[in-house]
Design a protein around this motif. Structure first.
Motif, short mmCIF file in Angstrom:
data_model
loop_
_atom_site.label_atom_id
_atom_site.label_comp_id
_atom_site.label_asym_id
_atom_site.label_seq_id
_atom_site.Cartn_x
_atom_site.Cartn_y
_atom_site.Cartn_z
N UNK A 15 0.92 -1.13 -0.01
CA UNK A 15 0.29 0.05 -0.05
C UNK A 15 0.89 1.35 0.03
N UNK A 16 0.37 2.52 0.17
CA UNK A 16 1.02 3.75 0.10
C UNK A 16 0.35 4.51 1.08
N UNK A 65 14.72 3.80 -3.21
CA UNK A 65 14.52 4.47 -4.79
C UNK A 65 13.49 3.89 -5.35
N UNK A 66 12.86 4.46 -6.20
CA UNK A 66 11.66 4.01 -7.06
C UNK A 66 10.56 3.74 -6.19
N UNK A 67 10.47 3.78 -5.08
CA UNK A 67 9.00 3.75 -4.18
C UNK A 67 8.84 4.79 -3.49
N UNK A 84 5.35 4.45 -1.64
CA UNK A 84 4.52 3.43 -2.31
C UNK A 84 5.11 2.04 -2.15
N UNK A 85 4.45 1.08 -2.68
CA UNK A 85 4.92 -0.22 -2.68
C UNK A 85 5.39 -0.71 -1.22
N UNK A 86 4.80 -0.24 -0.11
CA UNK A 86 5.53 -0.49 1.07
C UNK A 86 5.62 -1.75 1.50
N UNK A 87 6.69 -1.96 2.26
CA UNK A 87 7.21 -3.32 2.62
C UNK A 87 7.41 -3.34 4.28
N UNK A 121 3.59 1.65 10.34
CA UNK A 121 3.76 0.06 10.27
C UNK A 121 3.12 -0.62 9.04
N UNK A 122 3.94 -1.48 8.72
CA UNK A 122 3.43 -2.15 7.35
C UNK A 122 3.28 -3.44 7.71
#
Length: 124
Positions: A15-16, A65-67, A84-87, A121-122
């Protein structure tokens, strides 16, 4: 200048989230490089992203980078971090920081002003 950070929360993987950093009490970011650092539990604080006072130069940690994208809105006197593209490994307390006349690739040792942290928190 005093900094006010907002945003963050509990989100799912992929998610973002957008974090915002504003100068408090109608102060200005003029002349300041502004950036974000983060500190995960049991780890040292690390640089995430920074933007030069001009708004034309940005720097990012390799891991984001890139996210992530950092930007500044001079009309609103605000710096934002779009994540974006959270981990799950992005889970940390995120801190806004500012350095007068600093470079975009900020170092914690030279940060002049820290904002309060905001938790991201992801969940996996």
């Amino acid at each position: 200048v005093q900094l006010q950070a907002s945003g963050g929360g509990l989100v799912e993987t992929g998610s973002s989230v957008t974090l915002s950093c504003a100068a408090a009490s109608k102060r200005t970011f003029s002349g300041y490089a502004v950036g974000w650092f983060r500190q995960a539990a049991g780890k040292e604080r690390e640089f995430v992203a920074g933007i030069h006072a001009s708004g034309r130069v940005t720097s990012y940690a390799e891991s984001v980078k890139g996210r992530f994208t950092i930007s500044r809105d001079k009309t609103k006197n605000m710096v934002s971090l779009q994540m974006n593209s959270l981990k799950p490994e992005d889970t940390a307390v995120y801190y806004c920081a500012a350095t007068l006349n600093g470079a975009s690739n900020m170092a914690s040792q030279t940060v002049g002003v820290w904002g309060q942290g905001t938790q991201v928190t992801v969940s996996s």
